[in-house]
Design an enzyme around this catalytic site. Structure first.
Site, PDB file in Angstrom:
ATOM      1  CG  ASP A 101      38.601  42.016  45.170  1.00 36.76           C
ATOM      2  OD1 ASP A 101      37.626  41.826  44.425  1.00 36.76           O
ATOM      3  OD2 ASP A 101      39.775  42.024  44.758  1.00 36.76           O
ATOM      4  CG  ASP A 288      35.212  40.802  40.509  1.00 34.74           C
ATOM      5  OD1 ASP A 288      35.377  40.890  41.738  1.00 34.74           O
ATOM      6  OD2 ASP A 288      36.061  41.168  39.688  1.00 34.74           O
TER       7      ASP A 288
END
Length: 502
Positions: A101, A288
């Site tokens: 992530d 992201d």
């Protein structure tokens, strides 16, 4: 109708999950991604995971594989929106399924000392007593999520990623996981790829440890996401370099403006070649891998929805502002009143000299405590919309009608919108302005298709997500964008690079 609506809402939640990748070594660590089909059984899990992964932004034993010729760690694609990979922690390595992530920076997995959380018993747990390289730390920590928390303590041990062994990595052993996400989620933990500035407990992200231990050839990692739903390979994450066969031409680089997330400055969003206005003077953006869609200011997303025929909710407050104040807004703009002061002069916003002091555009649909903030927000959006139409030399009637239509296109409470699958070919191209270049997304790239029970549901790749100043307005460029553009995260030069995916 109720069942169809429930299906739509559930699928919308699915599309905003965390997406991650993997890697190999010879100076580069390459991780392949594999495809799995959407399955109804796990829709609820994806919904919960999406909610938790957004809020996280704030803020079997065997010998090591280093002697093996196989330097690839496969990842499973969960619902085409979330990717898991296997890493090993300890000596011999204890295997964990983790999410990679870029929107967080900590590594955490459940601990064998987690006794009172059901989630821990349903996932692999780290057993420090079985590792020869374990080092005690003991510092406690907590990470807060939307509907729960993880809590635990730090430890240090070797971490196996692909065929690279990262020594003495500081990570969290969780002893409490209170969110339902962790109970039904398919992942054991998370590996954060953000900057140290947002790491809890000052634990270095895994890429920083790789750099310090000279495990990678270059101070970069790069993502390629395969958006072909029929392909067996879901994508690839390379630590230490880039894979040239996965992009065309050269990368356009933009400097990091604020460390923590991978944040940079971008310009306008163009809808069919026309300015959307709100970010014409610049906006912040982050890339992201933990967000599936493109999240941006409600003001722009409403314009996108209007242009592509997406259906959201009808905001009575927005339509009331246009009906009662639209003509006044138009007259003030024609009189060259500063757009930032229009809503103050009308009396819908309180002005502090630089910006209105409402809670700036949190999400129009989320502002349930009506009041002046909601009307101020609606007014601020209407000013942008009307100003854009003035530039097009439209008549008063057309301008006010356009603003009224945009009110009807405001996104749903969760920020997402559906579109008619049969109209995709008629939708306009959309383009982000980055480093004075335009990065175009075609309708086929920004519309996401889900198939369920014989039905094809089309989701707008844009969702409303408002960040107030000074941090915002902010765009979150998730997997829809990263699928179209191969992305290089260069922590050596503090920059991000984009090139067309191949």
């Amino acid at each position: 109708m109720g069942q169809t609506h429930l299906l739509l809402v559930t699928c919308l939640w699915v599309l905003s999950c965390v997406l991650l990748l993997h890697a190999s070594s010879d100076g580069q660590l390459r991780i392949n991604l594999n495809k799995k089909r959407l399955d109804k059984k796990t829709l609820t899990t994806a919904k919960l995971t999406r909610q938790e992964s957004h809020l996280l932004r704030l803020d079997g034993s065997r010998q090591y594989l280093s002697a093996s010729n196989d330097d690839t760690v496969p990842l499973d694609n969960y619902l085409d929106t979330q990717y898991f990979g296997e890493v090993g922690i300890g000596t011999p390595p204890q295997n964990f399924t983790v999410i990679f992530d870029t929107g967080s920076s900590n590594l955490w997995v459940p601990s064998s000392k987690c006794y009172f959380s059901i989630a821990c018993y349903l996932h692999h747990r780290y057993k420090s007593a079985k590792s020869r390289t374990y080092k005690e730390n003991g510092e406690t920590c907590t990470i807060t999520y939307g509907s729960g928390q993880i809590a635990g303590f730090f430890s240090e041990d070797n971490v196996l990623v692909g065929n690279l062994v990262v020594k003495n990595q500081k990570f969290i052993e969780t002893t409490r996981e209170t969110s339902p996400t962790f109970i039904i989620g398919k992942f054991d933990g998370i590996i954060g790829l953000g900057f140290p500035e947002i790491s809890v407990g000052a634990a270095p992200p895994i890429w920083q440890s790789m750099k310090e231990q000279k495990l990678i050839a270059k101070d970069v990692f790069s993502f390629w996401l395969n958006r072909d739903p029929d392909a067996s390979a879901g994508g690839e994450l390379v630590f230490g370099g880039v894979d040239r066969k996965h992009y065309k031409g050269s990368h356009t680089y933009v400097p990091i403006t604020r460390k923590g997330y991978w944040q940079f400055d971008m310009g306008d969003l163009l809808i069919g070649g026309h300015s959307s206005g709100f970010c014409a003077g610049g906006c912040a953006a982050i890339v992201d891998s933990g967000t599936s869609l493109l999240a941006g200011p409600t003001t722009i997303v409403a314009q996108v929805n209007h242009a592509i025929g997406a259906e959201g909710i009808i905001s009575a407050e927005c339509k009331q502002v246009v009906q009662e104040y639209g003509e006044m807004i138009l007259q003030l703009l024609i009189a060259q009143t500063s757009p930032q002061k229009v809503c103050t002069q009308i009396g819908l916003c309180v002005f502090d000299g630089t910006h209105s002091v409402s809670n700036p555009i949190e999400s129009v649909a989320e502002k349930q405590n009506g009041g002046s903030d909601l009307f101020c927000t609606a007014c601020e959006m209407a000013v942008i919309w009307i100003q854009n139409q003035l530039r097009e030399n439209k008549t008063k009637e057309l301008i006010l009608n356009y603003a009224n239509q945009l009110c009807e296109r405001l996104p749903s409470p969760n920020g997402e919108s559906t579109v008619d699958c049969h109209h995709i070919s008629k939708m306009p191209n959309l383009a982000f302005t980055i480093a004075n270049k335009t990065f175009t997304l075609t309708p086929e790239q920004y519309i996401v298709k889900l198939e369920q029970a014989g039905q094809t549901i089309c989701i707008s790749g844009f969702m409303a997500y408002d960040i107030p100043p000074p941090r915002g307005p902010l765009w979150i460029l998730g997997d829809v964008f990263m699928g179209a553009y191969h992305t290089v995260f260069d922590f050596g030069e503090n920059r991000i690079g984009f090139a067309k995916s191949a």
